[in-house]
Design a protein around this motif. Structure first.
Motif, PDB file in Angstrom:
ATOM      1  N   GLY A  65      10.523   6.725   2.779  1.00  0.00           N
ATOM      2  CA  GLY A  65       9.787   5.462   2.781  1.00  0.00           C
ATOM      3  C   GLY A  65      10.671   4.274   3.028  1.00  0.00           C
ATOM      4  N   GLY A 110       5.408   7.197   2.591  1.00  0.00           N
ATOM      5  CA  GLY A 110       5.322   5.776   2.900  1.00  0.00           C
ATOM      6  C   GLY A 110       5.720   5.507   4.345  1.00  0.00           C
ATOM      7  N   GLU A 134       2.309   4.382  -1.836  1.00  0.00           N
ATOM      8  CA  GLU A 134       2.550   2.964  -2.145  1.00  0.00           C
ATOM      9  C   GLU A 134       1.767   2.456  -3.348  1.00  0.00           C
ATOM     10  OE1 GLU A 134       2.181   4.179   0.903  1.00  0.00           O
ATOM     11  OE2 GLU A 134       3.676   3.303   2.232  1.00  0.00           O
TER      12      GLU A 134
END
Ligand code: CAA
Length: 260
Positions: A65, A110, A134
């Motif tokens: 992410g 993410g 998230e």
């Protein structure tokens, strides 16, 4: 060109871009995003490169992410800049002439899942895990996840993934249509190269136009998307590759494309 957080290797018309911050599970900090933008532009501008593979260094992660530590002190305006800059880099993957294959070797969470989704195809190791976690951080996806995921897997499955924030296995990602192929981890790069090699054996101008027709067309209504397709179909009849491809078929031989 040398990159700080990426490895760039070109071999046999395939460029492999490897996210290389394994200690942070290849999380995307601003420097990595600048590297990625430059590496994609390098690949896009090189005529000797016909396909690109994105993968992650180490066995654990493709990309875990956006870098969470960098986001801690963001103001809303900094967050807006961050999301828009990241979206621009990932949108370039869709606009660049060559096909881009994500070879997902571990966590794609993410911004990692969002990076994979911007690619033309996703091949996953059987050990890979996907997700948009998230909401667990009290934020929403910012690199296109709320938009590309429903387009790829449908609205309700996307909502389950984004609203619950759970990770899913590579096999589940395959079942919902997020992933093209799941292979044993040891065979991941060979599988990605095999697909890239197959695409490279086809007419390069046609591959480029087909990518453009699908990526641009999906943002249009059907009549306009079909009009775009018809224009690109017609433009293909100005290429030497079209003459060679059709002549080779009629002469029962393998086409020798030149990419013009
Ligand atoms: N950002 C910064 N550092 C990260 C990171 C991230 N996204 N993900 C992992 N790391 C770091 C960890 O902090 C840890 O560093 P230290 O060794 O210095 O403590 C190291 O990578 C290894 O991670 P873990 O110890 O957590 O490894 P694990 O095996 O226990 O867990 C994991 C792996 C499940 C992937 C877990 O690291 C995790 O949940 N990471 C965060 C995933 C996430 O929430 N991603 C979304 C980020 S927000 C975003 O991407 C917004 C957007 O749309 C652009």
């Amino acid at each position: 060109m040398e990159y700080r957080n990426l490895l760039f290797e070109a071999s046999g018309r395939i460029a492999t871009i490897t996210f290389n911050r394994p200690k942070a599970l290849n999380a995307l900090n601003p420097e990595t995003m600048r590297d990625l933008s430059a590496a994609l532009r390098e690949a896009a501008g090189r005529e000797d490169i016909g396909a690109v593979i994105l993968t992650g260094a180490g066995e654990k992660a493709f990309i875990a992410g956006a870098d969470i530590s960098e986001m801690k002190s963001f103001t809303p305006m900094q967050a807006l800049d961050f999301a828009q800059a990241g979206q621009e880099v990932l949108s370039f993957i869709e606009r660049m002439p060559q096909p881009v294959i994500a070879a997902v070797n571990g966590f794609a969470l993410g911004g990692g899942c969002e990076t994979a989704m911007a690619c033309d195809l996703i091949v996953a190791a059987d050990t890979a895990r996907f997700g948009q976690p998230e909401v667990s951080l009290g934020i929403i996806p910012g690199y296109g996840g709320t938009q590309r995921l429903p387009r790829l897997v449908g609205r309700n499955i996307a909502k389950e993934l984004v609203l619950c924030g759970d990770m899913i296995s590579a096999q589940r990602a395959f079942e919902i249509g997020l992933v093209n192929r799941v292979v044993p981890a040891a065979e991941l790069m060979a599988a990605a190269r095999e697909i890239a090699g197959k695409i490279l054996s086809r007419g390069p101008t046609a591959v480029r136009a087909a990518k453009m027709a699908m990526n641009r067309g999906l943002d249009l209504d059907l009549p306009n998307a079909c009009a775009l397709e018809a224009s690109l179909f017609a433009a293909g009849f100005s290429t030497a590759d079209r003459l060679e491809g059709i002549t080779a078929f009629l002469e029962k031989r393998k086409a020798n494309f030149i990419g013009k």
